[in-house]
Design an enzyme around this catalytic site. Sequence first.
Site, PDB file in Angstrom:
ATOM      1  CE1 TYR A 148     -16.708   6.937  21.195  1.00 28.95           C
ATOM      2  CE2 TYR A 148     -16.599   7.062  18.799  1.00 28.95           C
ATOM      3  CZ  TYR A 148     -16.799   6.331  19.965  1.00 28.95           C
ATOM      4  OH  TYR A 148     -17.088   4.989  19.877  1.00 28.95           O
ATOM      5  CG  ASP A 243     -10.223  10.779  15.087  1.00 30.66           C
ATOM      6  OD1 ASP A 243     -10.613  10.559  13.916  1.00 30.66           O
ATOM      7  OD2 ASP A 243     -10.715  10.238  16.084  1.00 30.66           O
ATOM      8  CE  LYS A 271     -17.266   8.442  11.280  1.00 31.86           C
ATOM      9  NZ  LYS A 271     -18.393   7.746  11.832  1.00 31.86           N
TER      10      LYS A 271
HETATM   11  N1  HOZ Z   1     -20.334   7.024  17.360  1.00 27.76           N
HETATM   12  C1  HOZ Z   1     -20.598   6.969  15.956  1.00 27.76           C
HETATM   13  C2  HOZ Z   1     -20.649   8.313  15.346  1.00 27.76           C
HETATM   14  N2  HOZ Z   1     -19.947   9.331  15.976  1.00 27.76           N
HETATM   15  C3  HOZ Z   1     -21.878   6.251  15.735  1.00 27.76           C
HETATM   16  C4  HOZ Z   1     -21.751   5.264  14.677  1.00 27.76           C
HETATM   17  C5  HOZ Z   1     -23.000   4.419  14.481  1.00 27.76           C
HETATM   18  O1  HOZ Z   1     -23.790   4.258  15.396  1.00 27.76           O
HETATM   19  O2  HOZ Z   1     -23.131   3.908  13.397  1.00 27.76           O
END
Ligand code: HOZ
Length: 430
Positions: A148, A243, A271
């Site tokens: 992802y 990433d 992050k």
């Molecule tokens: N897809 C995000 C983590 N892999 C989720 C982030 C969120 O919902 O804050």
Amino acid sequence: MSEPLNHNKSARAFAKASSLMPGGVNSPVRAYKAVGRDPVFIALGSGCRVTDLDGNEYIDYVGSYGPLILGHASEPIVAAVSKAARRGMTFGMPTELETQLAYAVIDAVPSIEVVRFVNSGTEAVMSALRVARGVTGREKIIKCIGGYHGHSDGLLVSAGSGATTLGTPSSPGVPPSHATATLLMPYNDAAAAEKLLNEHGKDVAAIIVEPVAGNMGCIPPVEGYLQTLRKLCDEYGALLIFDEVMTGFRVAFGGAQQLYHVTPDMTALGKVVGGGLPCAAYGGREELMRHVAPDGPIYQAGTLSGNPLAMAAGLATLEQLTDDVYDRLEHASSTLADGLVDAAKRHGLPLTVNRVGSMLTAFFTDQPVNHYDDATACDTERFAVFFRGMLDRGVVLPSSQFEAWFISTAHDDQSIEQTIIAAEAVLKGM
Ligand code: HOZ
């Protein structure tokens, strides 16, 4: 078990939110659809704990999905952000904070010689890929099945994280022309990467990979995998993009590239680099990054990019990340991982815990989890039962089998012990 927790205020807040926002949330996994209950709404966070609207307190392993390496409302970050806010929220003109954070990032991350700040991991990856395509003049990219990299069109193809959780790894709305430029390979399978490059090498601008997969749950790279990707990219003239949105400053100060001694051409960060504020970055070798506007023709821009509050939060966070911090994170995280494995063993339940530093996933399987298929073969129903049981006992986990748990410096011995006791009780009843 003691009294069931009261969630009345969260339930009312969720009903109201659901009438106004898709799923009542602003990012899909937060709606708890995969764990068979409604979400709790958070009122405040402090250290390793969050408190919901009904006053229930939880030890938190969501950690906002990664940024909070120092825990909630860490004093140095709050002070830095408050100070910055008093001087003005955003200018659309440069500030020295941007240069200071740029210096810190370049100093820390081996592959980055020049950096550009953006607002989210999605943006960082999207922009790094644009540079790769612009520089190589090639269109195709290779990503991992279940990897992802944010929600931009070409990357929502066999995507992990919430997309896998909700059963829509390839999203409607992605134009087929975008999707066909994305080639897919299984993570941790160097032979598959070689085969793809063999067939399409002259058209491939870049391989993009999470060096430690985090969005199919936490899956470390198998021995030699990243090194082989590096070699293949060199051979075929494609760029290697890491990433490191999750792993940057998390698995080591210099990210996974420092830990595994593999230097990509470009890196996407997010992050931790923003200390909990919306901030991300992409960077790489100078000769590549000088193609970015206004030094070069590859365009990318943003009103809030390099925002002073985000820069201040990022800087204050990076300043705290000494070797001692990583030792403490390692201690807390390994204690937790070992405790979970032992508890599962005692109750005859299959559990495989994958961990790299302070990110881990407890997979409900008795098999090793090295690939996306291993992760998706896990017992997600069991995970949902475990998730709900932990929540009832005051521990909040990421609400999907396909996410990583994040440990912070605020997770002390006591909170880790409480978590293991809660896990023991939940596993015993499963
Ligand atoms: N897809 C995000 C983590 N892999 C989720 C982030 C969120 O919902 O804050």
